[in-house]
Design an enzyme around this catalytic site. Structure first.
Site, PDB file in Angstrom:
ATOM      1  N   ARG A 101       9.867   1.360 -15.839  1.00  0.00           N
ATOM      2  CA  ARG A 101      11.065   1.453 -14.995  1.00  0.00           C
ATOM      3  C   ARG A 101      12.062   0.339 -15.268  1.00  0.00           C
ATOM      4  O   ARG A 101      13.212   0.425 -14.850  1.00  0.00           O
ATOM      5  CB  ARG A 101      10.667   1.450 -13.524  1.00  0.00           C
ATOM      6  N   PRO A 127     -10.526  -3.856 -14.952  1.00  0.00           N
ATOM      7  CA  PRO A 127     -10.401  -5.271 -15.316  1.00  0.00           C
ATOM      8  C   PRO A 127     -10.593  -6.187 -14.114  1.00  0.00           C
ATOM      9  O   PRO A 127     -10.216  -5.848 -12.986  1.00  0.00           O
ATOM     10  CB  PRO A 127      -8.959  -5.381 -15.835  1.00  0.00           C
ATOM     11  N   LYS A 146      -6.567   1.460  -5.983  1.00  0.00           N
ATOM     12  CA  LYS A 146      -7.453   1.447  -7.145  1.00  0.00           C
ATOM     13  C   LYS A 146      -8.751   2.207  -6.881  1.00  0.00           C
ATOM     14  O   LYS A 146      -9.316   2.824  -7.798  1.00  0.00           O
ATOM     15  CB  LYS A 146      -7.741   0.008  -7.568  1.00  0.00           C
ATOM     16  N   TYR A 202      -3.709  -2.514  -2.226  1.00  0.00           N
ATOM     17  CA  TYR A 202      -3.988  -2.499  -3.665  1.00  0.00           C
ATOM     18  C   TYR A 202      -5.389  -1.958  -3.936  1.00  0.00           C
ATOM     19  O   TYR A 202      -5.586  -1.095  -4.798  1.00  0.00           O
ATOM     20  CB  TYR A 202      -3.836  -3.913  -4.228  1.00  0.00           C
TER      21      TYR A 202
END
Length: 246
Positions: free
Chosen positions: A38, A184, A158, A154
């Site tokens: 973006r 990760p 995820k 968050y």
């Protein structure tokens, strides 16, 4: 080079720190990359430095109409799409207790990290199904499977990516399409700087809490490893941690 060199990859979040490292690794492996991000300026800077093996597309993955147009925006000489890497994501306003944070921030995180990922996948996947070939790589996080206080939105996004990836792999089990999730741990990318809205002191203090962090190149190398496996081998899930974490 492997038998997969020459593939075309669509990479979202391409202009960030992780995206740049992934782009470099993909190009070094002989692949072509459709760079999606973006941030128009960062995207053009990356494309200018990368050469003719990339094609930039400015796109916010939370923009439903723009995502629907994505397949038709990819030029013919970058088709068909062999690999989709869903890397776009952010934690702007994060590391804040849920009740003390902004509901708009929490909504934006979910819209980009989960809904946007699902929309991009929905746009690219039908052609893979038609051709009965392809590879989808979703960048999740250790937060998908472990509780981290002050990261409710968050982590929820995820965890959603994790379950979406698992379910998608099950739905595509009778096809030749491979589905991979990377989780990760702490990685030195600009997600921390954007989380704190450009406050470099907060970014510095955050990383100083930990002895070791991964580099974006560590994640990029792991992605290429998954992509380079023979067609009958599917790396379903990889958790990647710095040595001082568990």
């Amino acid at each position: 080079m492997t038998e997969q060199s020459g593939q075309t990859v669509v990479l979202t979040g391409a202009a960030g720190g992780m995206g740049r490292a992934i782009t470099t690794a993909l190009l070094q492996s002989g692949r072509r990359v459709v760079l999606v991000d973006r941030d128009a300026k960062a995207l053009q800077d990356l494309a200018a430095a990368a050469g003719n093996a990339v094609f930039p597309i400015q796109l916010d993955v939370s923009d439903a109409q723009a995502v629907n147009r994505l397949p038709n925006t990819i030029p013919e000489h970058f088709r068909p799409v062999d690999v989709l890497i869903n890397n776009a994501g952010h934690d702007i306003g994060g590391r804040t207790r849920f009740d003390a944070g902004s509901a708009d921030d929490w909504s934006d995180i979910i819209q980009t990290n989960l809904i946007g990922l699902m929309r991009v996948t929905h746009a690219i996947l039908p052609e893979m199904v038609r051709r009965n070939t392809g590879h989808i790589v979703n960048i999740s996080s250790i937060n998908a499977v472990r509780i981290v206080p002050d990261m409710a939105a968050y982590s929820t996004s995820k965890a959603g990516v994790h379950m979406f990836t698992e379910t998608l792999r099950g739905e595509l089990a009778e096809t030749a399409i491979r589905v991979t999730e990377l989780q990760p741990g702490l990685t030195r990318t600009n997600i921390i700087l954007t989380r704190y809205r450009g406050d470099r002191e907060k970014e510095k203090h955050y990383f100083e809490q930990f002895k070791v962090a991964l580099a974006p190149a560590d994640i990029a190398r792991s992605i290429v490893f998954a992509l380079d496996q023979p067609a009958h081998v599917q790396i379903a899930e990889m958790m990647i941690l710095p040595v001082n974490r568990y």
